[in-house]
Scaffold this motif. Structure first.
Motif, PDB file in Angstrom:
ATOM      1  N   ARG A  59       0.855  -1.175   0.000  1.00  0.00           N
ATOM      2  CA  ARG A  59       0.000   0.000   0.000  1.00  0.00           C
ATOM      3  C   ARG A  59       0.897   1.233   0.000  1.00  0.00           C
ATOM      4  N   ARG A  60       0.627   2.163  -0.898  1.00  0.00           N
ATOM      5  CA  ARG A  60       1.468   3.355  -0.982  1.00  0.00           C
ATOM      6  C   ARG A  60       1.213   4.267   0.214  1.00  0.00           C
ATOM      7  N   SER A  61       2.275   4.869   0.691  1.00  0.00           N
ATOM      8  CA  SER A  61       2.158   5.782   1.828  1.00  0.00           C
ATOM      9  C   SER A  61       1.542   7.102   1.383  1.00  0.00           C
ATOM     10  N   ALA A  62       1.035   7.849   2.339  1.00  0.00           N
ATOM     11  CA  ALA A  62       0.466   9.163   2.043  1.00  0.00           C
ATOM     12  C   ALA A  62       1.516  10.075   1.433  1.00  0.00           C
ATOM     13  N   GLU A  63       2.757   9.955   1.900  1.00  0.00           N
ATOM     14  CA  GLU A  63       3.832  10.803   1.387  1.00  0.00           C
ATOM     15  C   GLU A  63       4.132  10.495  -0.081  1.00  0.00           C
ATOM     16  N   GLU A  64       4.153   9.198  -0.429  1.00  0.00           N
ATOM     17  CA  GLU A  64       4.432   8.838  -1.816  1.00  0.00           C
ATOM     18  C   GLU A  64       3.288   9.266  -2.729  1.00  0.00           C
ATOM     19  N   ILE A  65       2.054   9.074  -2.282  1.00  0.00           N
ATOM     20  CA  ILE A  65       0.906   9.509  -3.083  1.00  0.00           C
ATOM     21  C   ILE A  65       0.989  11.008  -3.341  1.00  0.00           C
ATOM     22  N   ALA A  66       1.304  11.771  -2.293  1.00  0.00           N
ATOM     23  CA  ALA A  66       1.399  13.223  -2.436  1.00  0.00           C
ATOM     24  C   ALA A  66       2.490  13.608  -3.431  1.00  0.00           C
ATOM     25  N   GLU A  67       3.637  12.920  -3.351  1.00  0.00           N
ATOM     26  CA  GLU A  67       4.741  13.217  -4.261  1.00  0.00           C
ATOM     27  C   GLU A  67       4.344  12.966  -5.716  1.00  0.00           C
ATOM     28  N   ARG A  68       3.679  11.846  -5.951  1.00  0.00           N
ATOM     29  CA  ARG A  68       3.318  11.493  -7.320  1.00  0.00           C
ATOM     30  C   ARG A  68       2.194  12.377  -7.851  1.00  0.00           C
TER      31      ARG A  68
END
Length: 387
Positions: free
Chosen positions: A190-199
């Protein structure tokens, strides 16, 4: 400012590209530029969450996402990889004209940047069984127990780009390909909130980047004054196919005029086509208009030359190239794996004198026949696997 507001603002910076238009004050051009910005945002979604651990060949360009000069004869697919990994590709080659895969050190993906080609793979060089099936391993070293095809994977590899070509759209078997990483356990995360935000932030900025490439390309053509003439380019390191001759330029029609494109053909050529784009480098709608012709669709004259007519209205000739209502736009011709790269020419002719400029035996295409041809063309495009 919230993250949402920041991303909306980042998307809005694409408007800074409007001065690249030939006439930024033209409301039609501005509207079409905004459409391009939204199109590139949609295209970016396919790669924004690409995962080198779980790659998939996705169609970031297609009939509906037809930016950056999409080739009407190709079905594209791009997958993100890690050059230190090991990947197996399994599937069926199909019976199209060719199936090529470019291994590159970068791509046009949202989380990537363009990189040089590390090698072009022709699937016809693989071991195919009686049904055209293959198994291909990409890795740093070949395992002793691997019996299928193997190609060494450069550690700088970041992307795989497929191009499946067809002269006869919608007929025959399309290729089928699955890719999987095999050097680590299958453990989706599951992608982290930080990675989702970055992408998501990268995706919001992507329209300015990709639209800037498209508008910048056309602006460069205008700066070279390539109106109604063509220059040669191999597009090396810019996403082009290795060993391909590209001739590109701009067309400009005048009232009562048509543009006549003429060229010799190479003695040997695996594939060729000519296509039109608008001044935003969007390929003109090839499903509903005859805005492109390939080596299987074009009529070749008795003297062995190819002649096509670019005109706003149907001139009743077989090789009409329909610019989709654009009196100005871009034209590109490709020779792939050719014994030579003949230089095409463009010249304006009076519509009233068009027949005198063409061979005497050039057929006349009636409106009824054109309608039938365009309907068949439309069906063929839809029968192809586009996503």
């Amino acid at each position: 400012m919230s993250s949402w507001d920041e991303r909306i603002a980042a998307f809005g910076t694409a408007a800074e590209l409007l001065p690249l238009l030939a006439d930024p004050a033209d409301p039609q051009a501005a509207a079409e530029a905004e459409r391009l910005f939204w199109m590139t945002l949609a295209s970016g979604w396919y790669t924004a969450f690409a995962d080198a651990d779980f790659p998939d060949f996705v169609p970031a360009v297609s009939t509906h996402l037809h930016c950056v000069g999409t080739n009407p004869d190709f079905i594209y697919g791009t997958a993100t990889i890690d050059g230190s990994g090991s990947y197996v590709l399994r599937g069926e080659r199909g019976d199209g004209l060719f199936l090529l895969m470019d291994i590159t050190a970068g791509s046009l993906g949202v989380m990537d940047k363009p990189g040089r080609s590390l090698g072009l793979l022709d699937f016809d060089t693989l071991q195919l069984d009686g049904q055209g099936r293959f198994s291909l391993l990409l890795s740093a070293a070949r395992p002793a127990d691997w019996t299928g095809d193997w190609r060494q994977l450069d550690p700088s590899a970041r992307s795989l780009t497929l191009r499946q070509a067809s002269y006869d759209w919608g007929h025959g078997r399309e290729a089928r390909i699955a890719i999987e990483r095999i050097d680590q356990a299958h453990q989706p995360r599951r992608r982290s909130a930080e990675e989702i935000a970055e992408r998501l932030s990268a995706l919001a900025a992507y329209p300015k980047r990709l639209s800037g490439m498209a508008l910048g390309f056309i602006a460069g053509q205008r700066a070279k004054d390539l109106w109604n003439r063509l220059e040669h380019d191999d597009w090396a390191g810019q996403g082009g196919v290795q060993g391909q001759h590209y001739y590109q330029g701009l067309f400009r029609l005048e009232p009562g005029k048509a543009l006549l494109l003429e060229t010799d053909l190479p003695e040997q050529v695996r594939y060729w086509n000519v296509q039109l784009s608008d001044l935003l480098w969007n390929s003109v709608d090839w499903m509903n208009r005859q805005s492109s012709l390939n080596g299987g669709q074009a009529r070749i004259d008795r003297d062995g030359r190819f002649r096509a007519v670019i005109a706003l209205d149907d001139p009743g000739v077989p090789n009409w190239l329909d610019p989709g209502g654009n009196s100005k736009g871009a034209v590109m011709l490709r020779w792939t794996e050719a014994s030579s790269g003949p230089q095409p020419s463009l010249r304006l002719v009076d519509l009233a004198d068009l027949r005198r400029e063409l061979p005497a035996d050039t057929p006349t295409i009636s409106q009824e026949l054109r309608d039938s041809q365009l309907r068949a063309r439309r069906r063929g495009v839809q029968w192809r696997r586009r996503w």
